[in-house]
Design an enzyme around this catalytic site. Structure first.
Site, PDB file in Angstrom:
ATOM      1  N   ASP A 104       1.942  -5.978   4.649  1.00 27.90           N
ATOM      2  CA  ASP A 104       2.656  -6.270   5.598  1.00 27.90           C
ATOM      3  C   ASP A 104       1.916  -5.974   6.718  1.00 27.90           C
ATOM      4  OD1 ASP A 104       3.068  -3.515   5.897  1.00 27.90           O
ATOM      5  OD2 ASP A 104       5.138  -3.739   5.730  1.00 27.90           O
ATOM      6  N   HIS A 105       2.807  -6.030   7.954  1.00 29.37           N
ATOM      7  CA  HIS A 105       1.959  -5.523   9.292  1.00 29.37           C
ATOM      8  C   HIS A 105       1.651  -4.205   9.482  1.00 29.37           C
ATOM      9  CE1 HIS A 105       6.313  -4.848   9.409  1.00 29.37           C
ATOM     10  NE2 HIS A 105       6.005  -3.874  10.297  1.00 29.37           N
ATOM     11  N   ARG A 117       0.184   4.591 -29.260  1.00 33.32           N
ATOM     12  CA  ARG A 117       1.817   4.971 -28.918  1.00 33.32           C
ATOM     13  C   ARG A 117       2.116   4.429 -27.406  1.00 33.32           C
ATOM     14  NH1 ARG A 117      -1.194   9.288 -27.596  1.00 33.32           N
ATOM     15  NH2 ARG A 117      -0.382  10.688 -25.777  1.00 33.32           N
ATOM     16  N   HIS A 118       1.360   4.136 -26.803  1.00 33.43           N
ATOM     17  CA  HIS A 118       1.732   3.709 -25.116  1.00 33.43           C
ATOM     18  C   HIS A 118       1.865   2.383 -25.380  1.00 33.43           C
ATOM     19  CE1 HIS A 118       0.428   7.729 -23.844  1.00 33.43           C
ATOM     20  NE2 HIS A 118      -0.550   7.557 -24.253  1.00 33.43           N
ATOM     21  N   HIS A 122      -1.781   4.899 -19.446  1.00 37.61           N
ATOM     22  CA  HIS A 122      -0.580   4.802 -20.302  1.00 37.61           C
ATOM     23  C   HIS A 122       0.522   3.634 -20.185  1.00 37.61           C
ATOM     24  CE1 HIS A 122      -0.603   9.401 -21.022  1.00 37.61           C
ATOM     25  NE2 HIS A 122      -1.684   8.648 -21.637  1.00 37.61           N
ATOM     26  N   ASN A 123       0.708   3.168 -18.713  1.00 36.92           N
ATOM     27  CA  ASN A 123       1.548   2.167 -18.529  1.00 36.92           C
ATOM     28  C   ASN A 123       0.995   0.575 -18.373  1.00 36.92           C
ATOM     29  OD1 ASN A 123       2.179   4.494 -16.081  1.00 36.92           O
ATOM     30  ND2 ASN A 123       3.481   4.481 -17.922  1.00 36.92           N
ATOM     31  N   CYS A 167       2.161  -1.356   1.812  1.00 37.61           N
ATOM     32  CA  CYS A 167       2.934  -1.618   3.268  1.00 37.61           C
ATOM     33  C   CYS A 167       2.939  -0.076   4.006  1.00 37.61           C
ATOM     34  CB  CYS A 167       4.199  -2.198   2.709  1.00 37.61           C
ATOM     35  SG  CYS A 167       5.393  -0.807   1.550  1.00 37.61           S
ATOM     36  N   GLY A 168       3.963  -0.033   4.465  1.00 40.69           N
ATOM     37  CA  GLY A 168       3.886   1.480   5.209  1.00 40.69           C
ATOM     38  C   GLY A 168       3.916   2.489   4.238  1.00 40.69           C
ATOM     39  N   THR A 169       4.874   2.532   3.296  1.00 40.46           N
ATOM     40  CA  THR A 169       5.158   3.569   2.274  1.00 40.46           C
ATOM     41  C   THR A 169       4.445   3.241   0.848  1.00 40.46           C
ATOM     42  OG1 THR A 169       7.096   2.675   1.647  1.00 40.46           O
ATOM     43  CG2 THR A 169       7.119   4.444   3.307  1.00 40.46           C
TER      44      THR A 169
HETATM   45  C1  RB5 Z   1       7.781  -1.595   7.837  1.00 44.45           C
HETATM   46  O1  RB5 Z   1       8.290  -1.113   9.056  1.00 44.45           O
HETATM   47  C2  RB5 Z   1       8.083  -0.820   6.692  1.00 44.45           C
HETATM   48  O2  RB5 Z   1       9.587  -0.607   6.559  1.00 44.45           O
HETATM   49  C3  RB5 Z   1       7.253  -1.360   5.400  1.00 44.45           C
HETATM   50  O3  RB5 Z   1       6.049  -1.414   5.884  1.00 44.45           O
HETATM   51  C4  RB5 Z   1       7.352  -0.442   4.168  1.00 44.45           C
HETATM   52  O4  RB5 Z   1       7.065   1.108   4.326  1.00 44.45           O
HETATM   53  C5  RB5 Z   1       8.718  -0.441   3.593  1.00 44.45           C
HETATM   54  O5  RB5 Z   1       8.940   0.092   2.195  1.00 44.45           O
END
Ligand code: RB5
Length: 149
Positions: free
Chosen positions: A8-9, A132-133, A98-99, A65-67
């Protein structure tokens, strides 16, 4: 190996840096992300890269994304996707071992580009261990088949 990348941005610069790095390692990288800082909605871009992985257009995905959390949630809504949010290389390695993860996600506001490069490198290079995985991943697929119509 062909890799899809989406963002995203909040992660345009991170996407470009990671894309260039993956290309320098010899991977073909397809961009499914936004390329401007204009505010967009992460589910749109998570779905794009996840769909490309699910239908075999690319072999694995990177979603930023941000997180890393929101875009990872979006990816995991697509049938066949196992997206793991990783802020360090150990989790990225074991998400493969494993995943059998097929998408790695992380946050451009959480980690720096050098950690991101370590994460994508190990994610692309590490095989699934099976054994096993495989039984456990098959259990994930059974849950998916039960709830995804
Ligand atoms: C955008 O501001 C933010 O919410 C997005 O990038 C993300 O972190 C969402 O989970």
């Amino acid at each position: 190996m062909k890799i899809g990348i989406a963002n995203d941005h909040s992660a345009v610069a991170m996407k470009n840096e990671v894309k260039e790095y993956l290309e320098s390692l010899g991977y073909e990288v397809v961009n499914f992300g936004t390329d401007t800082d204009d505010s967009v909605d992460y589910p749109v871009y998570g779905e794009k890269v996840a769909e490309a992985v699910a239908n075999g257009e690319v072999d694995r995905g990177v979603a930023i994304c941000g997180t890393g959390v929101g875009i990872g949630l979006a990816c995991n809504k697509v049938k066949g996707i196992r997206a793991c949010t990783c802020s360090e290389p150990y989790s990225a390695e074991y998400s493969r071992r494993h995943n059998n993860a097929n998408v790695v996600t992380f946050g451009a506001r959480v980690i720096g580009p050098e950690t991101a490069k370590q994460i994508v490198k190990v994610f692309m290079e590490t095989p699934f261990e099976g054994g096993r995985h495989e039984r456990r991943v098959n259990q994930l697929i059974e849950i998916e088949n039960k709830y995804f119509k």
